[in-house]
Write a protein that holds these residues in place. Structure first.
Motif, PDB file in Angstrom:
ATOM      1  N   VAL A 118      74.914  49.051 -25.113  1.00  0.00           N
ATOM      2  CA  VAL A 118      74.579  48.770 -26.510  1.00  0.00           C
ATOM      3  C   VAL A 118      75.240  47.465 -26.936  1.00  0.00           C
ATOM      4  CG1 VAL A 118      74.753  49.558 -28.914  1.00  0.00           C
ATOM      5  CG2 VAL A 118      74.306  51.209 -27.074  1.00  0.00           C
ATOM      6  N   ASP A 119      74.437  46.545 -27.447  1.00  0.00           N
ATOM      7  CA  ASP A 119      74.947  45.325 -28.071  1.00  0.00           C
ATOM      8  C   ASP A 119      75.299  45.699 -29.498  1.00  0.00           C
ATOM      9  OD1 ASP A 119      75.420  42.932 -29.301  1.00  0.00           O
ATOM     10  OD2 ASP A 119      73.530  41.988 -28.717  1.00  0.00           O
ATOM     11  N   ARG A 120      76.583  45.921 -29.757  1.00  0.00           N
ATOM     12  CA  ARG A 120      77.013  46.428 -31.061  1.00  0.00           C
ATOM     13  C   ARG A 120      77.039  45.347 -32.119  1.00  0.00           C
ATOM     14  NH1 ARG A 120      82.344  49.151 -31.021  1.00  0.00           N
ATOM     15  NH2 ARG A 120      81.544  49.850 -33.043  1.00  0.00           N
ATOM     16  N   GLY A 121      76.996  44.080 -31.716  1.00  0.00           N
ATOM     17  CA  GLY A 121      76.954  42.999 -32.692  1.00  0.00           C
ATOM     18  C   GLY A 121      77.936  41.893 -32.387  1.00  0.00           C
ATOM     19  N   PHE A 122      78.103  41.010 -33.348  1.00  0.00           N
ATOM     20  CA  PHE A 122      78.848  39.758 -33.190  1.00  0.00           C
ATOM     21  C   PHE A 122      80.252  39.874 -33.773  1.00  0.00           C
ATOM     22  CE2 PHE A 122      80.175  35.585 -34.760  1.00  0.00           C
ATOM     23  CZ  PHE A 122      79.960  34.780 -33.666  1.00  0.00           C
ATOM     24  N   ILE A 123      81.203  39.198 -33.101  1.00  0.00           N
ATOM     25  CA  ILE A 123      82.553  39.031 -33.631  1.00  0.00           C
ATOM     26  C   ILE A 123      82.952  37.567 -33.481  1.00  0.00           C
ATOM     27  CG2 ILE A 123      83.332  41.400 -33.184  1.00  0.00           C
ATOM     28  CD1 ILE A 123      84.722  40.295 -30.644  1.00  0.00           C
ATOM     29  N   PRO A 124      83.756  37.026 -34.410  1.00  0.00           N
ATOM     30  CA  PRO A 124      84.286  35.663 -34.239  1.00  0.00           C
ATOM     31  C   PRO A 124      85.269  35.622 -33.072  1.00  0.00           C
ATOM     32  CG  PRO A 124      84.476  36.417 -36.527  1.00  0.00           C
ATOM     33  CD  PRO A 124      84.140  37.620 -35.696  1.00  0.00           C
ATOM     34  N   THR A 125      85.570  34.426 -32.606  1.00  0.00           N
ATOM     35  CA  THR A 125      86.442  34.271 -31.443  1.00  0.00           C
ATOM     36  C   THR A 125      87.843  34.822 -31.684  1.00  0.00           C
ATOM     37  OG1 THR A 125      86.943  32.012 -32.198  1.00  0.00           O
ATOM     38  CG2 THR A 125      85.215  32.266 -30.539  1.00  0.00           C
ATOM     39  N   ASP A 126      88.330  34.790 -32.932  1.00  0.00           N
ATOM     40  CA  ASP A 126      89.687  35.270 -33.177  1.00  0.00           C
ATOM     41  C   ASP A 126      89.791  36.788 -33.177  1.00  0.00           C
ATOM     42  OD1 ASP A 126      88.275  35.655 -35.487  1.00  0.00           O
ATOM     43  OD2 ASP A 126      89.754  34.766 -36.823  1.00  0.00           O
ATOM     44  N   LEU A 127      88.655  37.471 -32.990  1.00  0.00           N
ATOM     45  CA  LEU A 127      88.672  38.929 -32.904  1.00  0.00           C
ATOM     46  C   LEU A 127      88.327  39.410 -31.497  1.00  0.00           C
ATOM     47  CD1 LEU A 127      86.906  39.965 -36.255  1.00  0.00           C
ATOM     48  CD2 LEU A 127      89.360  39.924 -35.739  1.00  0.00           C
ATOM     49  N   ALA A 128      88.448  38.530 -30.522  1.00  0.00           N
ATOM     50  CA  ALA A 128      88.091  38.904 -29.153  1.00  0.00           C
ATOM     51  C   ALA A 128      88.986  40.032 -28.633  1.00  0.00           C
ATOM     52  CB  ALA A 128      88.179  37.689 -28.241  1.00  0.00           C
ATOM     53  N   ALA A 129      90.256  39.975 -28.931  1.00  0.00           N
ATOM     54  CA  ALA A 129      91.178  41.011 -28.463  1.00  0.00           C
ATOM     55  C   ALA A 129      90.933  42.316 -29.216  1.00  0.00           C
ATOM     56  CB  ALA A 129      92.615  40.561 -28.660  1.00  0.00           C
ATOM     57  N   LYS A 130      90.882  43.426 -28.490  1.00  0.00           N
ATOM     58  CA  LYS A 130      90.660  44.722 -29.133  1.00  0.00           C
ATOM     59  C   LYS A 130      91.752  45.048 -30.148  1.00  0.00           C
ATOM     60  CE  LYS A 130      88.142  47.054 -25.403  1.00  0.00           C
ATOM     61  NZ  LYS A 130      88.133  48.262 -24.536  1.00  0.00           N
ATOM     62  N   SER A 131      92.968  44.578 -29.883  1.00  0.00           N
ATOM     63  CA  SER A 131      94.083  44.874 -30.779  1.00  0.00           C
ATOM     64  C   SER A 131      93.896  44.277 -32.167  1.00  0.00           C
ATOM     65  CB  SER A 131      95.387  44.347 -30.169  1.00  0.00           C
ATOM     66  OG  SER A 131      95.305  42.939 -29.940  1.00  0.00           O
ATOM     67  N   SER A 132      93.023  43.258 -32.266  1.00  0.00           N
ATOM     68  CA  SER A 132      92.789  42.619 -33.562  1.00  0.00           C
ATOM     69  C   SER A 132      91.741  43.360 -34.393  1.00  0.00           C
ATOM     70  CB  SER A 132      92.347  41.164 -33.352  1.00  0.00           C
ATOM     71  OG  SER A 132      91.102  41.113 -32.666  1.00  0.00           O
ATOM     72  N   ARG A 133      91.102  44.358 -33.795  1.00  0.00           N
ATOM     73  CA  ARG A 133      90.059  45.123 -34.514  1.00  0.00           C
ATOM     74  C   ARG A 133      90.045  46.572 -34.002  1.00  0.00           C
ATOM     75  NH1 ARG A 133      86.193  45.030 -30.477  1.00  0.00           N
ATOM     76  NH2 ARG A 133      86.399  43.256 -29.053  1.00  0.00           N
ATOM     77  N   PRO A 134      91.157  47.271 -34.129  1.00  0.00           N
ATOM     78  CA  PRO A 134      91.235  48.632 -33.578  1.00  0.00           C
ATOM     79  C   PRO A 134      90.213  49.586 -34.196  1.00  0.00           C
ATOM     80  CG  PRO A 134      93.080  48.190 -35.059  1.00  0.00           C
ATOM     81  CD  PRO A 134      92.391  46.888 -34.823  1.00  0.00           C
ATOM     82  N   GLN A 135      89.803  49.329 -35.440  1.00  0.00           N
ATOM     83  CA  GLN A 135      88.852  50.228 -36.089  1.00  0.00           C
ATOM     84  C   GLN A 135      87.444  50.130 -35.493  1.00  0.00           C
ATOM     85  OE1 GLN A 135      89.793  48.598 -40.084  1.00  0.00           O
ATOM     86  NE2 GLN A 135      90.029  50.733 -40.721  1.00  0.00           N
ATOM     87  N   SER A 136      87.206  49.088 -34.701  1.00  0.00           N
ATOM     88  CA  SER A 136      85.863  48.902 -34.151  1.00  0.00           C
ATOM     89  C   SER A 136      85.551  49.886 -33.029  1.00  0.00           C
ATOM     90  CB  SER A 136      85.689  47.474 -33.635  1.00  0.00           C
ATOM     91  OG  SER A 136      86.502  47.247 -32.488  1.00  0.00           O
ATOM     92  N   GLU A 137      86.586  50.494 -32.448  1.00  0.00           N
ATOM     93  CA  GLU A 137      86.370  51.420 -31.343  1.00  0.00           C
ATOM     94  C   GLU A 137      86.091  52.820 -31.899  1.00  0.00           C
ATOM     95  OE1 GLU A 137      89.452  51.201 -28.457  1.00  0.00           O
ATOM     96  OE2 GLU A 137      88.884  49.188 -27.819  1.00  0.00           O
ATOM     97  N   ILE A 138      84.816  53.086 -32.100  1.00  0.00           N
ATOM     98  CA  ILE A 138      84.399  54.352 -32.697  1.00  0.00           C
ATOM     99  C   ILE A 138      84.422  55.449 -31.638  1.00  0.00           C
ATOM    100  CG2 ILE A 138      82.502  55.539 -33.870  1.00  0.00           C
ATOM    101  CD1 ILE A 138      81.675  52.836 -35.010  1.00  0.00           C
ATOM    102  N   GLU A 139      85.043  56.562 -31.983  1.00  0.00           N
ATOM    103  CA  GLU A 139      85.153  57.688 -31.071  1.00  0.00           C
ATOM    104  C   GLU A 139      84.187  58.795 -31.485  1.00  0.00           C
ATOM    105  OE1 GLU A 139      86.932  57.548 -28.416  1.00  0.00           O
ATOM    106  OE2 GLU A 139      88.141  55.767 -28.834  1.00  0.00           O
ATOM    107  N   GLY A 140      83.870  59.676 -30.546  1.00  0.00           N
ATOM    108  CA  GLY A 140      83.058  60.842 -30.844  1.00  0.00           C
ATOM    109  C   GLY A 140      81.571  60.555 -30.791  1.00  0.00           C
TER     110      GLY A 140
END
Length: 257
Positions: A118-140
């Motif tokens: 799934v192509d979930r969408g676009f992020i800017p380069t400064d959000l490449a690291a998962k740690s910078s957007r922990p809420q993006s990892e949807i569980e369940g």
């Protein structure tokens, strides 16, 4: 100037004009053919992408699917994201003039055990690291709606992927599946619709819907080139005719005593 040299001087330009006209007219007609094809394609994309989501084709049908059968088809699928296998696909330009960034691609594991990237969408380069957007990892369990897309082609200028660092330059589900050992992955990608998600990133709906359609302009350019050849040849013909007339007058003028 006699008639024979005049005719001989026109033969080569005439042959050039005839050959050039044939080529230019053929190119113009080809562009009109492409215009008809592109208009039909745009109409099909508009109809498919704006229709209500329909169930994802059954996995048993995936091997026989052709891109024309499903490209831009609006579908829905249920499963859970395997966030550990997220990868990034570099893009030089994001939506809303955000500049360079990445598409976030994550496998969706269906209840059957089959996988869909799934192509979930676009992020800017400064959000490449998962740690910078922990809420993006949807569980369940989730329901994903989006557009089916065929694998993206590579060309001579496409950089080599870097699977070890999760960085890719084409949206190629086969390459991603091979790296992670996904043996039941779909041969297509789902471009997820734009939805509200925690943190706002990635931003879905990244599918490029504005398909260029300049074939009429190209056709007119080729046809205009053919007309231009005849204008140039006509100018040359007039010059030759004028020189021939002047030569004829000189031949009939009495010699001066």
């Amino acid at each position: 100037m006699t008639d024979a040299p005049a005719r001989k001087g026109l033969l080569v330009p005439l042959l050039f004009v005839l050959a050039g006209t044939g080529i230019l007219v053929w190119l113009g007609l080809w562009q009109l053919h492409r215009l008809t094809w592109k208009d039909a394609l745009i109409a099909r994309i508009a109809a498919r992408s704006t229709a209500a989501p329909q169930p994802l084709p059954m996995p048993a049908a995936w091997p026989g699917l052709k891109p024309d059968d499903y490209e831009y088809l609006h579908v829905s699928a249920q499963g859970h994201f395997d966030n550990a296998k997220e990868v990034l696909v570099f893009r030089t330009q994001g939506p809303r003039d955000l500049g360079a960034g990445y598409l976030v691609l994550t496998p969706l594991i269906l209840a059957s055990g089959d996988e869909v990237i799934v192509d979930r969408g676009f992020i800017p380069t400064d959000l490449a690291a998962k740690s910078s957007r922990p809420q993006s990892e949807i569980e369940g369990e989730v329901t994903v709606t989006g557009l089916m897309r065929s694998p993206q082609d590579r060309n001579f200028f496409t950089p080599a992927d870097d699977p070890a660092h999760g960085l890719y330059f084409t949206r190629d589900p086969a390459a991603i599946a091979a790296h992670f050992g996904l043996t039941r992955a779909a041969p297509f990608v789902i471009d997820q619709d734009k939805i509200a998600i925690p943190g706002g990133w990635p931003e879905g709906g990244a599918t490029i819907g504005n398909i260029p359609n300049n074939h009429m302009e190209y056709a007119l350019t080729w046809f205009g080139g053919a007309i231009g050849l005849w204008v140039v040849f006509g100018t040359h013909l007039f010059r030759v005719w004028r020189e021939w007339r002047q030569g004829r007058r000189s031949e009939h003028q009495p010699a001066k005593p």
